[in-house]
Design a protein around this motif. Structure first.
Motif: not given
Length: 68
Positions: A61, A63, A65
């Protein structure tokens, strides 16, 4: 032979099943149906285009913003 499967909900209902090693993609109404369809489609694909590597896919996975 053990391969990878990625299942995601389809916008119209059911699931999309994807095999990263071959690129095989198919749908099903349930997780079980999508996976069974993926097995069948991948077997047919491999009859025509055998795998030349035994490398397994890596699922991870990341991330991003969020934009306001």
């Amino acid at each position: 032979m053990e391969l990878s499967a990625v299942l995601t909900p389809a916008p119209e209902g059911g699931y999309v099943a994807f095999n990263p090693e071959t690129g095989t993609t198919i749908q099903g109404e349930t997780v079980e149906e999508a996976l069974a369809n993926l097995v069948e489609a991948t077997e047919l694909y491999l009859e025509e285009f055998p795998l030349t590597t035994s490398a397994r896919s890596l699922l991870t996975t990341f991330h991003i913003t969020e934009h306001a």
